[in-house]
Write a protein that holds these residues in place. Structure first.
Motif, PDB file in Angstrom:
ATOM      1  N   GLU A 257      63.185 -14.057 -46.265  1.00  0.00           N
ATOM      2  CA  GLU A 257      63.456 -14.462 -48.009  1.00  0.00           C
ATOM      3  C   GLU A 257      63.727 -13.218 -48.817  1.00  0.00           C
ATOM      4  N   ALA A 258      63.003 -11.896 -48.186  1.00  0.00           N
ATOM      5  CA  ALA A 258      63.121 -10.860 -49.195  1.00  0.00           C
ATOM      6  C   ALA A 258      64.514 -10.655 -49.855  1.00  0.00           C
ATOM      7  N   THR A 259      65.414 -10.170 -49.041  1.00  0.00           N
ATOM      8  CA  THR A 259      66.817  -9.756 -49.349  1.00  0.00           C
ATOM      9  C   THR A 259      67.463 -10.649 -50.390  1.00  0.00           C
ATOM     10  N   PRO A 260      67.536 -11.968 -50.023  1.00  0.00           N
ATOM     11  CA  PRO A 260      68.409 -12.976 -50.665  1.00  0.00           C
ATOM     12  C   PRO A 260      67.710 -13.151 -52.051  1.00  0.00           C
ATOM     13  N   LEU A 322      75.384 -18.245 -55.464  1.00  0.00           N
ATOM     14  CA  LEU A 322      75.492 -19.178 -54.692  1.00  0.00           C
ATOM     15  C   LEU A 322      75.479 -19.163 -53.239  1.00  0.00           C
ATOM     16  N   ALA A 323      76.097 -18.003 -52.730  1.00  0.00           N
ATOM     17  CA  ALA A 323      76.176 -17.965 -51.412  1.00  0.00           C
ATOM     18  C   ALA A 323      74.731 -17.552 -50.802  1.00  0.00           C
ATOM     19  N   LEU A 324      74.085 -16.763 -51.628  1.00  0.00           N
ATOM     20  CA  LEU A 324      72.871 -16.421 -50.982  1.00  0.00           C
ATOM     21  C   LEU A 324      71.729 -17.566 -51.069  1.00  0.00           C
ATOM     22  N   SER A 325      72.074 -18.393 -52.070  1.00  0.00           N
ATOM     23  CA  SER A 325      71.165 -19.678 -52.275  1.00  0.00           C
ATOM     24  C   SER A 325      71.540 -20.387 -51.014  1.00  0.00           C
ATOM     25  N   ALA A 342      67.407 -20.620 -68.626  1.00  0.00           N
ATOM     26  CA  ALA A 342      66.307 -20.437 -67.613  1.00  0.00           C
ATOM     27  C   ALA A 342      67.366 -20.696 -66.276  1.00  0.00           C
ATOM     28  N   ALA A 343      67.166 -19.518 -65.262  1.00  0.00           N
ATOM     29  CA  ALA A 343      68.097 -19.735 -63.973  1.00  0.00           C
ATOM     30  C   ALA A 343      66.962 -20.315 -63.027  1.00  0.00           C
ATOM     31  N   ARG A 344      67.159 -21.012 -62.247  1.00  0.00           N
ATOM     32  CA  ARG A 344      66.199 -21.660 -61.338  1.00  0.00           C
ATOM     33  C   ARG A 344      66.564 -21.918 -59.939  1.00  0.00           C
ATOM     34  N   LEU A 345      65.977 -21.008 -58.869  1.00  0.00           N
ATOM     35  CA  LEU A 345      66.163 -20.978 -57.446  1.00  0.00           C
ATOM     36  C   LEU A 345      65.352 -21.915 -56.773  1.00  0.00           C
TER      37      LEU A 345
END
Length: 356
Positions: A257-260, A322-325, A342-345
């Motif tokens: 998870e860390a990098t993306p 979007l690619a990392l998501s 607000a940006a939400r992942l």
């Protein structure tokens, strides 16, 4: 002696997760006091038999008939445990002969049927005791050796993995430096900005890799890493007029998870600095939390906001988001907020390691 000390140190490092293996190895090594020397082992056998005989002889008037071996069985078991097979056989032989002479039948070596049956019973019980004790001792020794070997392999693996991650982060840092040099030498403004952005992103990846390599486990604290990265972004943009709040509820990030996640967070922060606060101060709030089966990263600001019918993002930074998501198996969106946006992942917790 020095080798034994190293064994304890290695196993001690491995027993943070299982303290029982350390205790087992400690017991095995201390039993070797009577196993490493035949003289000590046979001396223990004779002493154990002597004590058992003295106790049995002294209490002969107390014991009822039919208990000739009562004090000898513990002596055999003790010697088998601490000194091994041959000393145990010596103790068993001396004990059997003593009981035969003094307390089985008439005094002396009686060969009556009842006496021979009693002797056969004694031999059977003692043989079973020695067989199981020596067998379990051998098994515990093999287990202790396996624990030591696995601990040494785990230590070597951890060292190798940290070295690999260190080299990877160094190589990425070199790439970042080369891109930075190319950016400074570029004459086209667009190319210079693209190279500078690529240099900054690769430098961030190197930093994340280094933080993972320095961590004791394959988890890294989100809050401390996110705060450091976001503060670097504010400094790089010379935006000391923008406040920052980071919260993570103690949630760690796995290596997967860390990098993306941190890269997505950084792109959201940069977007806020570029579009939400073009010419005025503001505040950015970064929050990571668990939401049932999902984990959610929210980057919100109190800037000028976005329209509800804004077009799909076409910038390089948002394409990277979007690619990392998709790499995380999650979804990313940006919506108007009150105030700002607000940006939400959101991505499934199955990506995280247990306990994350």
């Amino acid at each position: 002696m020095g080798r034994g000390r190293r064994t304890l140190d290695i196993d001690g490092a491995a027993t943070d997760k299982d303290g029982n293996s350390h205790a087992a190895l400690w017991a095995v090594m201390h039993r070797d006091t009577f196993r490493q020397s035949a003289v000590r082992g046979f001396a223990l056998a004779i002493v154990a038999w002597g004590v058992a005989f003295a106790v049995r002889y002294g209490l002969a008037h107390v014991f009822p008939p039919g208990f000739p071996y009562l004090t000898f069985f513990p002596a055999v078991v003790l010697v088998a445990f601490y000194a091994g097979l041959r000393p145990a056989l010596l103790t068993a032989t001396l004990s059997g002969l003593s009981a035969w002479w003094f307390w089985i039948g008439p005094t002396g070596f009686d060969f009556g049927v009842a006496t021979l049956v009693a002797i056969a019973f004694y031999v059977f019980v003692v043989a079973i005791d020695i067989f199981f004790i020596v067998g379990m001792d051998d098994a515990s020794r093999r287990l202790a050796q396996e624990v030591e070997r696995n601990a040494a392999l785990a230590t070597s693996r951890d060292i190798l993995m940290k070295e690999v991650q260190h080299r990877v982060s160094n190589n990425i840092q070199v790439v970042s430096a080369l891109l930075s040099i190319e950016a400074r030498g570029a004459t086209d403004a667009g190319a210079r900005k693209a190279l500078a952005d690529a240099s900054a992103r690769t430098a961030l990846i190197a930093r994340i890799q280094r933080s993972l390599a320095e961590a004791e486990t394959n988890l890294t604290a989100f809050e401390s890493l996110a705060r450091a990265v976001a503060e670097d972004a504010l400094k790089a943009a010379a935006r000391d007029d923008v406040g920052l709040t980071v919260s993570g509820d103690g949630a760690p990030l796995s290596a997967e998870e860390a990098t993306p996640v941190i890269l997505i967070m950084l792109e959201c922060v940069n977007n806020a600095l570029e579009h939400a606060f073009p010419d005025r101060p503001g505040h950015i709030v970064i929050r990571l939390e668990n939401d049932g089966p999902s984990r959610v990263l929210v980057v919100s600001d109190d800037g000028i906001g976005v329209s509800r019918d804004h077009d799909a993002p076409q910038s390089l930074g948002l394409k990277i988001i979007l690619a990392l998501s998709r790499q995380l198996g999650g979804e990313w969106s940006i919506t108007p907020s009150t105030p700002g946006s607000a940006a939400r992942l959101s991505w499934p917790r199955s990506v995280a390691l247990p306990g994350g």
